[in-house]
Scaffold this active site. Structure first.
Site, PDB file in Angstrom:
ATOM      1  N   GLU A  38      32.807  97.181  45.649  1.00 49.86           N
ATOM      2  CA  GLU A  38      31.648  96.973  46.520  1.00 49.86           C
ATOM      3  C   GLU A  38      31.003  98.319  46.827  1.00 49.86           C
ATOM      4  O   GLU A  38      31.669  99.239  47.305  1.00 49.86           O
ATOM      5  CB  GLU A  38      32.018  96.293  47.841  1.00 49.86           C
ATOM      6  CG  GLU A  38      32.138  94.791  47.774  1.00 49.86           C
ATOM      7  CD  GLU A  38      32.181  94.147  49.158  1.00 49.86           C
ATOM      8  OE1 GLU A  38      31.577  94.722  50.098  1.00 49.86           O
ATOM      9  OE2 GLU A  38      32.805  93.081  49.299  1.00 49.86           O
ATOM     10  N   GLU A  66      38.685  92.627  52.199  1.00 49.46           N
ATOM     11  CA  GLU A  66      38.547  93.301  53.495  1.00 49.46           C
ATOM     12  C   GLU A  66      39.282  92.567  54.607  1.00 49.46           C
ATOM     13  O   GLU A  66      38.656  91.971  55.505  1.00 49.46           O
ATOM     14  CB  GLU A  66      37.071  93.472  53.838  1.00 49.46           C
ATOM     15  CG  GLU A  66      36.351  94.362  52.850  1.00 49.46           C
ATOM     16  CD  GLU A  66      34.881  94.558  53.172  1.00 49.46           C
ATOM     17  OE1 GLU A  66      34.362  93.868  54.068  1.00 49.46           O
ATOM     18  OE2 GLU A  66      34.246  95.409  52.519  1.00 49.46           O
TER      19      GLU A  66
END
Length: 671
Positions: free
Chosen positions: A607, A458
């Protein structure tokens, strides 16, 4: 502050200490080991010693604070304080208790027989200053105002972090004697004028400084703050404790800064009043109970078929995976000891988990990282603590291999050091690339085909601060660096903005033909992150999955919506009938799968998950079942966020003991 009292003071500086990353567990950043000693500030007299249970903890550094903000009505916010002598306030009268109207001009409350105190961050190497008016003896006195009363508590402060690790803070408050009769109180009101601040309602049940609080916006005119106890949220780093007004031990206020910016401001507080529960404003109906709107999800087999051999490899090695969380990815996560080890790997393997994603901040092991980045001569070579780094990584390579699990080494910069500034710094990008080259070179001769390199989790962990173009440049540098020493092992790439599906679908794949593409998804966010203290959904609770009219209400407050909730949060609750379904989730994920099929490259999810703070076990199992069925249908390998902790699949405070009931069936973990 220079003052004298006739009773001991329990000083409190409890504050939020949670760092935010999309989907990351609220326990990722717990209260630090170092707890500051809070003492009265600017004192020339010796204060009464603190009792042993005084609340002492630093304020937050980077996390989003709980969204319990009280928006003052009729406020005009300006850059600097204005003349306090304007407006008129009314002294509250009712069934509650007037804690202090300050009309006696001192720092003593006759109604609760205790004294107001102040504190700052100086004992934590901060440089913040808080002062109040004082008399000739150095005691706090109230400031003069002309707002319908003569006096109000006045604090003047400068927020300056100095050498403090976290954000600067100052505070003030008053103790409340423990009394079961306090259970009749349901809220707090007071009038104020000045800077933004937090209200802390401290209860004796909280043992780890994770106080219940509300945030209040700045107002440059006299404004009444109305705090309902039902809207309070905890900071989020400690154990969740139900608020019980019977156990109130202090009412305190705190002003906090942000980063290194020095801020000077002031605040007047007047007519502090504990409301009787009968005086607290009740929630009113503001929604309709509607039938669910289920989107139609249609696709052909050709639209989701990927013939690239990497697809079969991803399905074989990257499906039914799990993340180790709250350890090596933390901002202070450089290895100290094995929190998780082979016993955890064996437990996972024995319960049908096939893959481990190991989040680890790799550049923490570059011993001269900052010196390398600042070097303009090109003479500084990046050095590493190899003994530590490869002791950790080699251990997990060995253990996962022994127990027939794949391993993803996930470069997980939780400290957000790759950001909008460093993304423009070629030396910083070179540092990341050299870090990966160093790790890849170590494993270049490793014959395992189920060892994967994930470039960076991320990037920037934010919405658009690092652009997709900037991230592409950095990612290509890391890819080239890895391939200069290792052309065999597969690389994992996720896009900016929390591994965005939308950004990925706009992307042209890299020319390297040994890359698997990754997305993260936590939709519907109002369900998966309800109660997350680092999100805008801190107060949200009881959202079911899937949406069910029989479990819905016409009152958004029943689901934790407050007056201070963001409009986006309110809308997410009100529109949940459109988004709270398996089909709504699938419609979003399908976009990524169609892109993957069009470009003949594999895509995985590594995720997803749902917080266990405010949702029911039944709803979480429903959600996990839906996610697994979606992935099965679309042939997308998955890795769940969370082994233990607030996104857990396994029981256990830190190390797992057994699968939570129902998880094996929901995720089809049968061997």
């Amino acid at each position: 502050m220079n003052f004298k009292t006739k009773s001991s003071l329990a000083l409190s500086a409890a504050a939020l200490l949670f760092l935010s990353a999309c989907g990351d567990d609220s326990s990722k950043s717990a209260a630090p080991d170092e707890q500051p000693v809070i003492t009265p500030t600017d004192s020339t007299t010796t204060p009464t010693p603190l009792p042993n249970d005084s609340t002492r903890i630093p304020a937050d550094s980077t996390a989003n604070q709980p969204d319990s903000t009280v928006t003052p009505s009729d406020s005009t916010i300006k850059d600097t304080p204005t003349n306090p002598n304007e407006g008129t306030i009314v002294t509250p009268q009712g069934k509650g208790l007037l804690v202090d109207d300050f009309e006696d001009g001192d720092n003593h409350s006759a109604t609760i027989d205790d004294y107001w105190y102040t504190y700052n961050d100086n004992d934590n190497d901060g440089a913040s200053v808080i002062t109040t008016p004082v008399n000739e003896d150095g005691d706090i006195v109230a400031g003069s105002v002309d707002n319908g009363s003569k006096y109000a508590l006045q604090v003047n402060y400068t927020l300056d972090k100095g050498d403090y690790e976290f954000d600067p803070y100052v505070g003030w408050g008053i103790q409340v004697a423990l009394d079961d009769a306090n259970g009749r109180f349901g809220g707090l009101t007071y009038w104020y004028k000045g800077g933004a601040h937090e209200v802390h309602i401290e209860v004796s049940d909280v043992k780890d400084y994770d106080v219940h609080l509300a945030k209040v916006k700045a107002s440059r005119t006299w404004t009444q703050a109305v705090i309902r106890f039902k809207d309070l949220v905890q900071g989020g780093w400690g154990k969740e404790v139900a608020f019980d007004a019977m156990h109130i031990k202090a009412i305190s206020f705190q002003a906090k800064g942000s980063g290194s910016k020095v801020v000077t401001d002031s605040l007047f507080i007047d007519n502090v009043y504990l409301q009787d529960t009968s005086e607290v404003e009740a929630d009113k109906p503001d929604m309709e109970i509607k039938d669910p709107v289920i989107p139609t999800v249609e696709f052909t087999e050709a639209e989701i078929t990927v013939t690239n051999p990497l697809q079969a490899k991803a399905m074989k090695y990257l499906n039914k995976g799990i993340n180790f969380t709250n350890w090596l990815e933390n901002a202070d996560g450089k290895f100290k000891k094995f929190v998780f080890d082979e016993t955890d790997i064996k437990l996972l393997a024995d319960n049908g988990i096939k893959s481990l994603r190991l989040p680890i901040d790799l550049d923490l092991y570059a011993t001269n990282r900052d010196k390398f980045v600042k070097d303009t001569t090109g003479t500084v070579e990046l050095a590493f603590d190899d003994d530590t780094l490869f002791m950790v990584l080699d251990s997990f390579v060995e253990w996962t291999g022994k127990h027939d699990m794949s391993l993803v080494i996930d470069y997980h910069e939780y400290d957000n050091s790759y950001n909008a500034t460093s993304a423009k710094d070629n030396k910083y990008i070179q540092m990341m690339a050299e870090t990966w080259k160093h790790v890849a070179a170590h494993y270049a001769e490793n014959t395992r085909e189920d060892l994967f390199f994930e470039l960076l989790n991320e990037p920037d962990m934010s919405a658009g601060k690092v652009t997709a173009a900037q991230w592409t440049t950095a990612a290509q540098a890391m890819i080239d660096s890895i391939r200069s020493v290792d052309k065999k092992h597969t690389i994992l790439f996720g896009d900016a903005q929390w591994y965005s599906i939308n950004l990925l679908t706009k992307r042209t794949p890299f020319t390297d033909d040994n890359i698997v593409y990754v997305i993260h998804t936590y939709e519907p966010f109002v369900f998966t992150h309800q109660g997350g203290s680092w999100t805008d959904y801190a107060t949200i609770k009881g959202i079911p999955f899937p949406y069910d009219p029989a479990k819905w209400s016409t009152v958004s407050g029943d689901f934790g919506v407050t007056k201070g909730s963001q409009i986006s949060v309110k809308n997410a609750v009100k529109n949940y009938y459109k988004n709270g379904s398996k089909e709504a989730i699938m419609a979003e994920i399908l976009k990524a799968k169609k892109w993957a099929a069009t470009n003949n490259v594999p895509v995985i999810i590594n995720e997803f998950g749902a917080l266990n703070l405010r949702s029911s076990a039944e709803s979480r199992l429903n959600y996990l079942t839906a996610m697994r069925e979606i992935c099965d249908t679309l042939q997308i390998p998955w890795t769940h966020w969370g082994y233990t902790g607030n996104f857990s699949l396994f029981e256990g405070e830190l190390k797992g003991t057994k699968l939570i009931d129902g998880i094996a069936e929901a995720l089809d973990l049968g061997k």
